[in-house]
Design an enzyme around this catalytic site. Structure first.
Site, PDB file in Angstrom:
ATOM      1  N   GLY A  16       0.740  -1.126   0.112  1.00 15.86           N
ATOM      2  CA  GLY A  16      -0.032  -0.091  -0.021  1.00 15.86           C
ATOM      3  C   GLY A  16       0.866   1.002  -0.051  1.00 15.86           C
ATOM      4  N   ALA A  17       0.251   2.202   0.487  1.00 19.24           N
ATOM      5  CA  ALA A  17       0.655   3.618   0.193  1.00 19.24           C
ATOM      6  C   ALA A  17       1.416   4.042  -1.094  1.00 19.24           C
ATOM      7  CB  ALA A  17       1.886   3.975   1.362  1.00 19.24           C
ATOM      8  N   HIS A  20       2.537   4.745  -5.032  1.00 20.11           N
ATOM      9  CA  HIS A  20       2.962   5.925  -5.653  1.00 20.11           C
ATOM     10  C   HIS A  20       3.371   5.618  -7.126  1.00 20.11           C
ATOM     11  CE1 HIS A  20       6.890   3.552  -5.191  1.00 20.11           C
ATOM     12  NE2 HIS A  20       6.370   3.578  -4.102  1.00 20.11           N
ATOM     13  N   HIS A  51       4.750   2.047  -7.956  1.00 19.49           N
ATOM     14  CA  HIS A  51       3.787   1.146  -7.944  1.00 19.49           C
ATOM     15  C   HIS A  51       2.935   0.957  -9.259  1.00 19.49           C
ATOM     16  CE1 HIS A  51       4.104   1.190  -3.139  1.00 19.49           C
ATOM     17  NE2 HIS A  51       4.545   0.124  -3.702  1.00 19.49           N
ATOM     18  N   GLN A 108       7.447  -9.375   8.289  1.00 22.09           N
ATOM     19  CA  GLN A 108       8.550  -9.098   7.659  1.00 22.09           C
ATOM     20  C   GLN A 108       9.344  -7.776   8.398  1.00 22.09           C
ATOM     21  OE1 GLN A 108       6.680  -8.588   3.588  1.00 22.09           O
ATOM     22  NE2 GLN A 108       8.162  -6.649   3.590  1.00 22.09           N
ATOM     23  N   GLY A 113       9.452  -4.348  -8.114  1.00 20.66           N
ATOM     24  CA  GLY A 113      10.381  -3.277  -8.534  1.00 20.66           C
ATOM     25  C   GLY A 113      11.703  -3.247  -8.286  1.00 20.66           C
ATOM     26  N   GLN A 133      15.374  -8.239  -2.357  1.00 18.54           N
ATOM     27  CA  GLN A 133      14.137  -8.704  -2.485  1.00 18.54           C
ATOM     28  C   GLN A 133      13.687  -9.654  -3.769  1.00 18.54           C
ATOM     29  OE1 GLN A 133      10.261  -7.386  -0.309  1.00 18.54           O
ATOM     30  NE2 GLN A 133       9.757  -6.640  -2.600  1.00 18.54           N
ATOM     31  N   MET A 149      11.475   6.455  -5.726  1.00 19.72           N
ATOM     32  CA  MET A 149      10.204   6.258  -5.116  1.00 19.72           C
ATOM     33  C   MET A 149       9.620   5.258  -4.041  1.00 19.72           C
ATOM     34  SD  MET A 149       7.934   7.369  -8.401  1.00 19.72           S
ATOM     35  CE  MET A 149       8.179   9.098  -8.909  1.00 19.72           C
ATOM     36  N   SER A 150       9.519   5.679  -3.043  1.00 19.97           N
ATOM     37  CA  SER A 150       9.169   4.530  -1.920  1.00 19.97           C
ATOM     38  C   SER A 150       7.956   5.061  -1.216  1.00 19.97           C
ATOM     39  CB  SER A 150      10.498   4.561  -1.011  1.00 19.97           C
ATOM     40  OG  SER A 150      10.060   3.664   0.151  1.00 19.97           O
TER      41      SER A 150
END
EC number: 6.3.2.1
Length: 281
Positions: free
Chosen positions: A30-31, A33, A36, A60, A148, A154, A185-186
């Protein structure tokens, strides 16, 4: 766009998808940007149907404060996704829908990938990642899942997970999207003050400098250069800088012409932890 909060009803909906139709999957916390959204757009362009999951995965996080403060903006996320064209399903579950009675992570052996960089600083993190990604892939059963490259370690872990568990899905890595000042972007960027947001550009500038000087300087010299850049910017605290082999993620001591290398940084702007990486050759 259809929203599901329970896996049973979503699985039932997915069971009606035509056999030859491709399903794309974008797992998120979520959140959302533009980074995503770029993953979702890629998925929509390459598949008949796309599932986007929005779930802040507790297993995690090795820091309960970080988990509590992780930005949650489901209404804004849904508004962003509504603007996209194509057949889209949003999976917005509660913890109980995915973990039942036991909110715990499975222990994984990712061949050493889990012990480098993030693994050194976030114990158990990749067990949590592996656990939730495995659960989601088994529920959605996508043809292609999109991740991403900002979380490059990951990405490599997920590819290894799919190989270990023999899951019939292609894992697609997608390029990092950046803010105008270069900051990757995060979702965590939402927690930065305006001043921190601008100061954090040192991460991108430093990675760029390392890439530019990679052919002319030794790894030891580059490590010293990065340490110096962060000493000059005391509002950003460097947690680690690594030049690593892209495939094994092992820290490189010296260069080998036949290997591909990538530079990785983790740093704190106040309480906000930021990561980034960049290919070097």
């Amino acid at each position: 766009m259809v929203i599901y909060t329970q896996k049973e009803t979503m699985v039932q909906a997915l069971s009606s998808v035509a056999k030859n139709d491709k399903i794309g999957f974008v797992p998120t916390m979520g959140a959302l940007h533009k980074g995503h959204i770029s993953l979702v757009v890629n998925a929509l362009n390459e598949n008949h149907l796309v599932v986007v999951s929005i779930f802040v995965n507790p297993t995690q996080f090795n820091n309960n404060t970080d988990l509590a403060k992780y930005p949650r903006t489901p209404e804004d996320d849904i508004s962003l996704l509504k603007n996209l064209k194509g057949e889209l399903i949003v999976y917005l579950p509660e913890v109980s829908d995915l973990y039942d009675d036991s909110v715990s992570a499975k222990k994984y052996n990712f061949g050493g990938l889990e012990n480098e960089m993030e693994g050194k600083h976030r114990k158990g993190h990749f067990d949590g990642v592996g656990t939730i990604v495995s659960k989601l892939l088994r529920i959605v059963k996508p043809n292609i899942a999109y991740f991403g490259e900002k979380d490059f370690q990951q990405l490599q872990i997920v590819k290894k997970l799919v190989a270990i568990e023999k899951l019939p899905v292609k894992i697609m890595g997608c390029p990092i999207l950046r803010e105008k000042n270069g900051l990757a972007m995060s979702s965590r960027n939402k927690r930065l003050s305006a001043k921190q947001f601008e100061e954090a550009t040192i991460i991108y500038k430093t990675l760029n400098e390392v890439r530019e000087k990679f052919s002319s300087k030794s790894i030891k010299e580059l490590n010293a250069l990065v340490a110096e850049r962060f000493l000059q910017n005391p509002n950003l605290k460097l947690e680690y800088f690594e030049i690593a082999n892209e495939e094994t993620l092992k820290t490189a001591k010296q260069k080998n012409k036949s290997s591909k290398y990538r530079a990785f940084i983790a740093a704190f702007a106040g309480e906000v932890r930021l990561i980034d990486n960049m290919p070097l050759n």
